[in-house]
Scaffold this motif. Structure first.
Motif, PDB file in Angstrom:
ATOM      1  N   VAL A 117      54.124  28.522 -20.954  1.00  0.00           N
ATOM      2  CA  VAL A 117      54.087  28.866 -22.367  1.00  0.00           C
ATOM      3  C   VAL A 117      55.541  29.050 -22.792  1.00  0.00           C
ATOM      4  CG1 VAL A 117      53.347  30.534 -24.094  1.00  0.00           C
ATOM      5  CG2 VAL A 117      51.854  29.986 -22.161  1.00  0.00           C
ATOM      6  N   LEU A 118      55.976  28.257 -23.785  1.00  0.00           N
ATOM      7  CA  LEU A 118      57.372  28.270 -24.203  1.00  0.00           C
ATOM      8  C   LEU A 118      57.500  28.672 -25.665  1.00  0.00           C
ATOM      9  CD1 LEU A 118      58.542  24.899 -22.594  1.00  0.00           C
ATOM     10  CD2 LEU A 118      58.686  27.205 -21.617  1.00  0.00           C
ATOM     11  N   GLU A 119      58.523  29.460 -25.939  1.00  0.00           N
ATOM     12  CA  GLU A 119      58.858  29.801 -27.321  1.00  0.00           C
ATOM     13  C   GLU A 119      59.352  28.531 -28.004  1.00  0.00           C
ATOM     14  OE1 GLU A 119      58.719  32.747 -28.974  1.00  0.00           O
ATOM     15  OE2 GLU A 119      57.869  33.792 -27.245  1.00  0.00           O
ATOM     16  N   GLU A 120      59.077  28.389 -29.276  1.00  0.00           N
ATOM     17  CA  GLU A 120      59.417  27.162 -30.005  1.00  0.00           C
ATOM     18  C   GLU A 120      60.908  26.843 -30.005  1.00  0.00           C
ATOM     19  OE1 GLU A 120      57.417  24.709 -31.068  1.00  0.00           O
ATOM     20  OE2 GLU A 120      55.852  25.925 -30.143  1.00  0.00           O
ATOM     21  N   ASP A 121      61.755  27.829 -30.012  1.00  0.00           N
ATOM     22  CA  ASP A 121      63.193  27.576 -30.116  1.00  0.00           C
ATOM     23  C   ASP A 121      63.926  27.791 -28.790  1.00  0.00           C
ATOM     24  OD1 ASP A 121      65.405  26.766 -31.637  1.00  0.00           O
ATOM     25  OD2 ASP A 121      66.011  28.852 -31.940  1.00  0.00           O
ATOM     26  N   SER A 122      63.187  27.884 -27.689  1.00  0.00           N
ATOM     27  CA  SER A 122      63.822  28.158 -26.398  1.00  0.00           C
ATOM     28  C   SER A 122      64.522  26.914 -25.852  1.00  0.00           C
ATOM     29  CB  SER A 122      62.776  28.637 -25.392  1.00  0.00           C
ATOM     30  OG  SER A 122      61.921  27.561 -25.024  1.00  0.00           O
ATOM     31  N   PHE A 123      65.460  27.146 -24.954  1.00  0.00           N
ATOM     32  CA  PHE A 123      66.143  26.023 -24.319  1.00  0.00           C
ATOM     33  C   PHE A 123      65.168  25.193 -23.483  1.00  0.00           C
ATOM     34  CE2 PHE A 123      69.934  28.818 -24.915  1.00  0.00           C
ATOM     35  CZ  PHE A 123      70.636  27.961 -25.748  1.00  0.00           C
ATOM     36  N   LEU A 124      64.188  25.833 -22.865  1.00  0.00           N
ATOM     37  CA  LEU A 124      63.203  25.064 -22.097  1.00  0.00           C
ATOM     38  C   LEU A 124      62.374  24.169 -23.010  1.00  0.00           C
ATOM     39  CD1 LEU A 124      61.965  27.701 -19.489  1.00  0.00           C
ATOM     40  CD2 LEU A 124      63.491  25.754 -19.101  1.00  0.00           C
ATOM     41  N   LYS A 125      62.023  24.668 -24.182  1.00  0.00           N
ATOM     42  CA  LYS A 125      61.277  23.843 -25.145  1.00  0.00           C
ATOM     43  C   LYS A 125      62.131  22.657 -25.583  1.00  0.00           C
ATOM     44  CE  LYS A 125      58.096  22.907 -28.286  1.00  0.00           C
ATOM     45  NZ  LYS A 125      56.768  22.450 -28.017  1.00  0.00           N
ATOM     46  N   LYS A 126      63.422  22.892 -25.791  1.00  0.00           N
ATOM     47  CA  LYS A 126      64.326  21.799 -26.167  1.00  0.00           C
ATOM     48  C   LYS A 126      64.432  20.774 -25.036  1.00  0.00           C
ATOM     49  CE  LYS A 126      66.956  24.442 -29.523  1.00  0.00           C
ATOM     50  NZ  LYS A 126      66.320  23.850 -30.666  1.00  0.00           N
ATOM     51  N   ALA A 127      64.388  21.229 -23.802  1.00  0.00           N
ATOM     52  CA  ALA A 127      64.423  20.307 -22.660  1.00  0.00           C
ATOM     53  C   ALA A 127      63.179  19.432 -22.646  1.00  0.00           C
ATOM     54  CB  ALA A 127      64.543  21.090 -21.353  1.00  0.00           C
ATOM     55  N   VAL A 128      62.021  20.027 -22.917  1.00  0.00           N
ATOM     56  CA  VAL A 128      60.769  19.266 -22.951  1.00  0.00           C
ATOM     57  C   VAL A 128      60.793  18.266 -24.105  1.00  0.00           C
ATOM     58  CG1 VAL A 128      58.286  19.453 -23.370  1.00  0.00           C
ATOM     59  CG2 VAL A 128      59.408  21.037 -21.795  1.00  0.00           C
ATOM     60  N   GLU A 129      61.257  18.712 -25.275  1.00  0.00           N
ATOM     61  CA  GLU A 129      61.334  17.813 -26.432  1.00  0.00           C
ATOM     62  C   GLU A 129      62.275  16.642 -26.158  1.00  0.00           C
ATOM     63  OE1 GLU A 129      62.521  20.589 -29.437  1.00  0.00           O
ATOM     64  OE2 GLU A 129      60.459  21.203 -29.853  1.00  0.00           O
ATOM     65  N   ARG A 130      63.394  16.904 -25.494  1.00  0.00           N
ATOM     66  CA  ARG A 130      64.335  15.850 -25.152  1.00  0.00           C
ATOM     67  C   ARG A 130      63.668  14.837 -24.218  1.00  0.00           C
ATOM     68  NH1 ARG A 130      66.474  14.007 -21.091  1.00  0.00           N
ATOM     69  NH2 ARG A 130      68.385  12.806 -21.123  1.00  0.00           N
ATOM     70  N   GLU A 131      62.959  15.347 -23.208  1.00  0.00           N
ATOM     71  CA  GLU A 131      62.286  14.457 -22.269  1.00  0.00           C
ATOM     72  C   GLU A 131      61.255  13.596 -22.986  1.00  0.00           C
ATOM     73  OE1 GLU A 131      60.722  15.017 -17.887  1.00  0.00           O
ATOM     74  OE2 GLU A 131      59.424  16.058 -19.328  1.00  0.00           O
ATOM     75  N   TYR A 132      60.492  14.212 -23.874  1.00  0.00           N
ATOM     76  CA  TYR A 132      59.476  13.469 -24.602  1.00  0.00           C
ATOM     77  C   TYR A 132      60.119  12.397 -25.494  1.00  0.00           C
ATOM     78  CZ  TYR A 132      55.687  12.313 -27.747  1.00  0.00           C
ATOM     79  OH  TYR A 132      54.752  11.619 -28.479  1.00  0.00           O
ATOM     80  N   SER A 133      61.196  12.744 -26.173  1.00  0.00           N
ATOM     81  CA  SER A 133      61.846  11.771 -27.073  1.00  0.00           C
ATOM     82  C   SER A 133      62.446  10.607 -26.288  1.00  0.00           C
ATOM     83  CB  SER A 133      62.902  12.439 -27.944  1.00  0.00           C
ATOM     84  OG  SER A 133      63.996  12.852 -27.167  1.00  0.00           O
ATOM     85  N   THR A 134      62.944  10.851 -25.087  1.00  0.00           N
ATOM     86  CA  THR A 134      63.495   9.735 -24.301  1.00  0.00           C
ATOM     87  C   THR A 134      62.385   8.849 -23.747  1.00  0.00           C
ATOM     88  OG1 THR A 134      63.643  11.108 -22.297  1.00  0.00           O
ATOM     89  CG2 THR A 134      65.618  10.935 -23.653  1.00  0.00           C
ATOM     90  N   ARG A 135      61.223   9.425 -23.471  1.00  0.00           N
ATOM     91  CA  ARG A 135      60.083   8.611 -23.019  1.00  0.00           C
ATOM     92  C   ARG A 135      59.577   7.721 -24.137  1.00  0.00           C
ATOM     93  NH1 ARG A 135      56.254  12.697 -19.616  1.00  0.00           N
ATOM     94  NH2 ARG A 135      57.692  13.046 -17.890  1.00  0.00           N
ATOM     95  N   VAL A 136      59.481   8.307 -25.343  1.00  0.00           N
ATOM     96  CA  VAL A 136      58.994   7.545 -26.490  1.00  0.00           C
ATOM     97  C   VAL A 136      59.952   6.417 -26.816  1.00  0.00           C
ATOM     98  CG1 VAL A 136      58.522   7.695 -28.969  1.00  0.00           C
ATOM     99  CG2 VAL A 136      57.670   9.480 -27.409  1.00  0.00           C
ATOM    100  N   ALA A 137      61.264   6.654 -26.666  1.00  0.00           N
ATOM    101  CA  ALA A 137      62.264   5.639 -26.978  1.00  0.00           C
ATOM    102  C   ALA A 137      62.182   4.460 -26.015  1.00  0.00           C
ATOM    103  CB  ALA A 137      63.663   6.257 -26.926  1.00  0.00           C
ATOM    104  N   LEU A 138      61.681   4.705 -24.807  1.00  0.00           N
ATOM    105  CA  LEU A 138      61.571   3.607 -23.832  1.00  0.00           C
ATOM    106  C   LEU A 138      60.415   2.754 -24.215  1.00  0.00           C
ATOM    107  CD1 LEU A 138      62.112   5.587 -20.522  1.00  0.00           C
ATOM    108  CD2 LEU A 138      63.758   4.189 -21.718  1.00  0.00           C
TER     109      LEU A 138
END
Length: 138
Positions: A117-138
Motif C-alpha cells: 500500500v503506497l501513498e500517492e506522492d511517495s517515492f515508491l509510488k513514483k518508482a512504480v509509475e515510472r516502471e509502468y510508463s516505460t512498459r507502456v512506451a515499449l
C-alpha cells in the motif's frame, strides 16, 4: 493510497534513472522548504518524517508512543540526512540520503514481486509509475 506490485528492480531502476529520480527529489525538497532558503530545518523535515509513522503503528495498529522516544527517533532520522552536521539539510544531502534509503528498501523487498500500500506522492509510488510508463512506451 493504492495497492501496487513492485520488486527491487522497480526501485533500482527509478534510482538509476537520474532524471526521474532527481526531479522527484527536487520537487519534494522544494515542497518541504517552506521558507524557500534552499535548506531544510528540523521543523521543515519533521512534517515529512512524521508521515513515515515509524513508531506510531505496530503491525498496522495505531499506538501512542512515548513522546521522548518519538522525539529521539525523529532527531536521529534528521541526523541521518544532515551529513555535515550543520543543523540543516541541503538538496544534495537530501538526495543522497533518499537514494540510500530507497536502495535499502529495495534490498529489503528483494527480487520477488510484493504488493504494498503506497501513498500517492511517495517515492515508491513514483518508482512504480515510472516502471509502468516505460512498459507502456515499449
Amino acid at each position: 493510497m493504492s495497492v501496487e506490485v513492485l520488486d527491487a528492480s522497480t526501485i533500482h531502476n527509478f534510482v538509476e534513472d537520474e532524471e526521474a529520480f532527481n526531479v522527484s527529489v527536487a520537487d519534494r525538497f522544494a515542497r518541504l522548504d517552506t521558507d524557500h532558503n534552499g535548506l531544510l530545518s528540523f521543523s521543515e523535515m519533521l512534517k515529512e518524517l512524521q508521515t513515515l509513522r515509524v513508531v506510531e503503528t505496530h503491525f498496522g495498529i495505531d499506538v501512542k508512543p512515548d513522546p521522548a522516544e518519538l522525539a529521539y527517533v525523529y532527531n536521529s532520522l534528521f541526523v541521518q540526512f544532515d551529513h555535515d552536521s550543520n543543523g540543516t539539510v541541503d538538496l544534495e544531502e537530501f538526495k543522497e540520503e533518499t537514494k540510500r534509503m530507497m536502495l535499502a528498501v529495495a534490498n529489503g523487498v528483494g527480487f520477488l514481486p510484493v504488493q504494498m500500500v503506497l501513498e500517492e506522492d511517495s517515492f515508491l509510488k513514483k518508482a512504480v509509475e515510472r516502471e509502468y510508463s516505460t512498459r507502456v512506451a515499449l
